[in-house]
Write a protein that holds these residues in place. Structure first.
Motif, PDB file in Angstrom:
ATOM      1  N   GLU A 180       0.831  -1.204   0.000  1.00  0.00           N
ATOM      2  CA  GLU A 180       0.000   0.000   0.000  1.00  0.00           C
ATOM      3  C   GLU A 180       0.867   1.256   0.000  1.00  0.00           C
ATOM      4  O   GLU A 180       0.587   2.220  -0.729  1.00  0.00           O
ATOM      5  CB  GLU A 180      -0.919  -0.008   1.223  1.00  0.00           C
ATOM      6  N   LEU A 181       1.933   1.239   0.810  1.00  0.00           N
ATOM      7  CA  LEU A 181       2.842   2.385   0.840  1.00  0.00           C
ATOM      8  C   LEU A 181       3.561   2.552  -0.495  1.00  0.00           C
ATOM      9  O   LEU A 181       3.779   3.681  -0.951  1.00  0.00           O
ATOM     10  CB  LEU A 181       3.854   2.224   1.977  1.00  0.00           C
ATOM     11  N   LYS A 182       3.929   1.452  -1.111  1.00  0.00           N
ATOM     12  CA  LYS A 182       4.617   1.526  -2.410  1.00  0.00           C
ATOM     13  C   LYS A 182       3.719   2.201  -3.452  1.00  0.00           C
ATOM     14  O   LYS A 182       4.184   2.991  -4.275  1.00  0.00           O
ATOM     15  CB  LYS A 182       5.036   0.128  -2.856  1.00  0.00           C
ATOM     16  N   LYS A 183       2.422   1.908  -3.384  1.00  0.00           N
ATOM     17  CA  LYS A 183       1.480   2.533  -4.320  1.00  0.00           C
ATOM     18  C   LYS A 183       1.358   4.028  -4.064  1.00  0.00           C
ATOM     19  O   LYS A 183       1.040   4.797  -4.983  1.00  0.00           O
ATOM     20  CB  LYS A 183       0.111   1.858  -4.197  1.00  0.00           C
ATOM     21  N   LEU A 184       1.602   4.436  -2.815  1.00  0.00           N
ATOM     22  CA  LEU A 184       1.537   5.860  -2.470  1.00  0.00           C
ATOM     23  C   LEU A 184       2.810   6.609  -2.841  1.00  0.00           C
ATOM     24  O   LEU A 184       2.870   7.833  -2.722  1.00  0.00           O
ATOM     25  CB  LEU A 184       1.267   6.022  -0.967  1.00  0.00           C
ATOM     26  N   GLY A 185       3.843   5.859  -3.248  1.00  0.00           N
ATOM     27  CA  GLY A 185       5.074   6.504  -3.682  1.00  0.00           C
ATOM     28  C   GLY A 185       6.276   6.290  -2.783  1.00  0.00           C
ATOM     29  O   GLY A 185       7.329   6.890  -3.002  1.00  0.00           O
ATOM     30  N   VAL A 186       6.134   5.433  -1.774  1.00  0.00           N
ATOM     31  CA  VAL A 186       7.263   5.133  -0.889  1.00  0.00           C
ATOM     32  C   VAL A 186       8.185   4.139  -1.583  1.00  0.00           C
ATOM     33  O   VAL A 186       7.732   3.125  -2.110  1.00  0.00           O
ATOM     34  CB  VAL A 186       6.770   4.556   0.455  1.00  0.00           C
ATOM     35  N   THR A 187       9.476   4.423  -1.564  1.00  0.00           N
ATOM     36  CA  THR A 187      10.467   3.568  -2.218  1.00  0.00           C
ATOM     37  C   THR A 187      11.240   2.778  -1.173  1.00  0.00           C
ATOM     38  O   THR A 187      11.826   3.369  -0.252  1.00  0.00           O
ATOM     39  CB  THR A 187      11.455   4.414  -3.045  1.00  0.00           C
ATOM     40  N   TYR A 188      11.242   1.468  -1.302  1.00  0.00           N
ATOM     41  CA  TYR A 188      11.999   0.617  -0.375  1.00  0.00           C
ATOM     42  C   TYR A 188      13.424   0.445  -0.885  1.00  0.00           C
ATOM     43  O   TYR A 188      13.652   0.182  -2.071  1.00  0.00           O
ATOM     44  CB  TYR A 188      11.333  -0.743  -0.220  1.00  0.00           C
ATOM     45  N   LEU A 189      14.384   0.609   0.046  1.00  0.00           N
ATOM     46  CA  LEU A 189      15.801   0.510  -0.284  1.00  0.00           C
ATOM     47  C   LEU A 189      16.514  -0.336   0.758  1.00  0.00           C
ATOM     48  O   LEU A 189      15.954  -0.652   1.810  1.00  0.00           O
ATOM     49  CB  LEU A 189      16.432   1.910  -0.300  1.00  0.00           C
ATOM     50  N   THR A 190      17.763  -0.667   0.469  1.00  0.00           N
ATOM     51  CA  THR A 190      18.601  -1.279   1.501  1.00  0.00           C
ATOM     52  C   THR A 190      18.896  -0.228   2.557  1.00  0.00           C
ATOM     53  O   THR A 190      18.748   0.977   2.324  1.00  0.00           O
ATOM     54  CB  THR A 190      19.925  -1.781   0.916  1.00  0.00           C
ATOM     55  N   LEU A 191      19.331  -0.671   3.733  1.00  0.00           N
ATOM     56  CA  LEU A 191      19.672   0.280   4.787  1.00  0.00           C
ATOM     57  C   LEU A 191      20.763   1.244   4.339  1.00  0.00           C
ATOM     58  O   LEU A 191      20.680   2.453   4.572  1.00  0.00           O
ATOM     59  CB  LEU A 191      20.118  -0.458   6.048  1.00  0.00           C
ATOM     60  N   ASP A 192      21.799   0.720   3.709  1.00  0.00           N
ATOM     61  CA  ASP A 192      22.903   1.584   3.279  1.00  0.00           C
ATOM     62  C   ASP A 192      22.425   2.654   2.304  1.00  0.00           C
ATOM     63  O   ASP A 192      22.857   3.820   2.373  1.00  0.00           O
ATOM     64  CB  ASP A 192      24.013   0.750   2.636  1.00  0.00           C
ATOM     65  N   GLU A 193      21.534   2.280   1.383  1.00  0.00           N
ATOM     66  CA  GLU A 193      21.008   3.255   0.421  1.00  0.00           C
ATOM     67  C   GLU A 193      20.157   4.297   1.138  1.00  0.00           C
ATOM     68  O   GLU A 193      20.227   5.495   0.830  1.00  0.00           O
ATOM     69  CB  GLU A 193      20.177   2.530  -0.643  1.00  0.00           C
ATOM     70  N   LEU A 194      19.369   3.854   2.091  1.00  0.00           N
ATOM     71  CA  LEU A 194      18.533   4.789   2.859  1.00  0.00           C
ATOM     72  C   LEU A 194      19.396   5.758   3.657  1.00  0.00           C
ATOM     73  O   LEU A 194      19.138   6.969   3.668  1.00  0.00           O
ATOM     74  CB  LEU A 194      17.597   4.004   3.777  1.00  0.00           C
ATOM     75  N   PHE A 195      20.422   5.227   4.321  1.00  0.00           N
ATOM     76  CA  PHE A 195      21.324   6.093   5.088  1.00  0.00           C
ATOM     77  C   PHE A 195      21.960   7.163   4.194  1.00  0.00           C
ATOM     78  O   PHE A 195      22.052   8.328   4.578  1.00  0.00           O
ATOM     79  CB  PHE A 195      22.424   5.267   5.753  1.00  0.00           C
ATOM     80  N   ALA A 196      22.380   6.772   3.015  1.00  0.00           N
ATOM     81  CA  ALA A 196      23.115   7.678   2.132  1.00  0.00           C
ATOM     82  C   ALA A 196      22.235   8.779   1.551  1.00  0.00           C
ATOM     83  O   ALA A 196      22.714   9.892   1.298  1.00  0.00           O
ATOM     84  CB  ALA A 196      23.766   6.885   1.004  1.00  0.00           C
ATOM     85  N   GLN A 197      20.944   8.502   1.354  1.00  0.00           N
ATOM     86  CA  GLN A 197      20.082   9.433   0.625  1.00  0.00           C
ATOM     87  C   GLN A 197      19.168  10.281   1.502  1.00  0.00           C
ATOM     88  O   GLN A 197      18.611  11.272   1.040  1.00  0.00           O
ATOM     89  CB  GLN A 197      19.217   8.643  -0.362  1.00  0.00           C
ATOM     90  N   SER A 198      19.014   9.930   2.777  1.00  0.00           N
ATOM     91  CA  SER A 198      18.008  10.585   3.617  1.00  0.00           C
ATOM     92  C   SER A 198      18.519  11.869   4.278  1.00  0.00           C
ATOM     93  O   SER A 198      19.617  11.892   4.830  1.00  0.00           O
ATOM     94  CB  SER A 198      17.532   9.625   4.710  1.00  0.00           C
ATOM     95  N   ASP A 199      17.676  12.907   4.246  1.00  0.00           N
ATOM     96  CA  ASP A 199      17.938  14.118   5.025  1.00  0.00           C
ATOM     97  C   ASP A 199      17.476  13.935   6.464  1.00  0.00           C
ATOM     98  O   ASP A 199      18.048  14.498   7.392  1.00  0.00           O
ATOM     99  CB  ASP A 199      17.186  15.312   4.424  1.00  0.00           C
ATOM    100  N   ILE A 200      16.409  13.159   6.614  1.00  0.00           N
ATOM    101  CA  ILE A 200      15.790  12.892   7.917  1.00  0.00           C
ATOM    102  C   ILE A 200      15.592  11.388   8.033  1.00  0.00           C
ATOM    103  O   ILE A 200      15.134  10.753   7.079  1.00  0.00           O
ATOM    104  CB  ILE A 200      14.424  13.606   8.031  1.00  0.00           C
TER     105      ILE A 200
END
Length: 332
Positions: A180-200
């Motif tokens: 459901e979240l994916k349909k809303l536009g949430v992108t699932y990533l690996t932890l390392d990818e999330l750490f590298a790209q997130s401001d918050i």
């Protein structure tokens, strides 16, 4: 059932007493937290009701078994404070409140973030002293930021939906991806990818051996400079000494926590006239970009009502001896 209720606060009594007349249980409220030193208070009861900082370790469980009390209801979702293997070995029936008000915790995470972003806590104190200067109160927009959410269960999902409404780009990590979240536009990533790209980054995952000190010197080094970290889940997800170092070198731009890994002897108590010997929390409170609340994210009327209703339902099912809707089972 006769129930020994540990770690009692006034709001516990109020919420449970409101619903007790509809159930055939008798509660005795004890203010002390549950551990091997206070377990004797449970003698003669049919069940105990415990909270997040109560100890249900091996020693406590053995003593509880000796008292013949075999039913445990947790009035919380997390159960990292329970030795599940020993509980299963001794034949305990164990239930929890898997969800009470996901929105309550998600909204508190937002409150921490918005307070840090616009320094409203500092502005409030200034104005009360008739200081209307706005020097030093420059904040940052949340709209348009990339937000990484670790754990997209009920609370994480609610937080994602809030942040999407604010206009953020949402990244997520979870063992189980929410379609459901994916349909809303949430992108699932690996932890390392999330750490590298997130401001918050906002933490909404349970505390397990795999997530213990999830935020540490290694993972912090993978994050953006000035990253904002919010934790309303479990304190030990963050290695405090590492985040203090990251605050000092400005790797972490803001930190908002409602939980703390050494909170057991601090939170839920008035220590205003006491010298607190915990040097790490004392150090955290010296930073102007750190906001700490005392494990209150769950504390809304709606959440307390749901906790009481679900706990009483769990006791009803234990008394009936049938299937348990919210049972916690040990998986070897």
């Amino acid at each position: 059932m006769r129930v020994a209720f540990f770690s009692t606060k006034s709001y516990d009594k109020e919420s449970f007493n409101h619903y007790l007349p509809d159930h055939s249980h008798e509660f005795t409220y004890f203010e002390p937290k549950l551990d091997s030193n206070t377990i004797a208070l449970a003698e003669g009861f049919d069940a105990i009701c415990s909270f997040v900082n109560d100890h249900l370790d091996e020693k406590t469980l053995i003593k509880l078994d000796e008292l013949g009390v075999k039913n445990i209801v947790l009035r919380c979702a997390g159960y990292n404070q329970v030795n599940l293997e020993k509980a299963a070995e001794l034949g305990f029936k164990l239930c929890r409140v898997p969800a009470y008000s996901p929105e309550a915790v998600a909204e508190h995470a937002l409150a921490l973030l918005m307070t840090l972003s616009r320094k409203t806590h500092k502005a409030y104190n200034r104005v009360r002293e008739n200081n209307y200067s706005i020097e030093g109160l420059t904040g940052f927009n949340i709209h348009g930021k990339t937000v990484g959410v670790i754990g997209t269960g009920a609370i994480g999902k609610a937080f994602c939906e809030i942040m999407l409404g604010i206009g953020c780009k949402l990244l997520a990590h979870d063992i189980y991806e929410n379609e459901e979240l994916k349909k809303l536009g949430v992108t699932y990533l690996t932890l390392d990818e999330l750490f590298a790209q997130s401001d918050i980054i906002s933490l909404h995952c349970p505390l397990t051996p795999d997530t213990f000190h999830l935020i540490n010197s290694t993972t912090l080094s993978k994050m953006k400079n000035g990253v904002v970290i919010i934790n309303t889940s479990r304190g030990a997800l963050i290695e405090t000494k590492s985040v203090i170092k990251a605050l000092k070198n400005r790797k972490v731009g803001n930190l908002g926590i409602d939980v703390y890994e050494q909170e057991e002897n601090l939170f839920f108590q008035n220590l205003s006239e006491t010298i607190v010997l915990d040097e790490q929390i004392a150090r955290l409170m010296t930073f102007p970009n750190v906001l700490i609340t005392g494990h209150q994210a769950f504390l809304t009327h709606e959440a307390l009502a749901q906790i009481a209703k679900t706990t009483l339902q769990n006791l009803d099912e234990l008394a009936a001896g049938g299937d348990l809707s919210n049972e916690i089972k040990w998986k070897s």
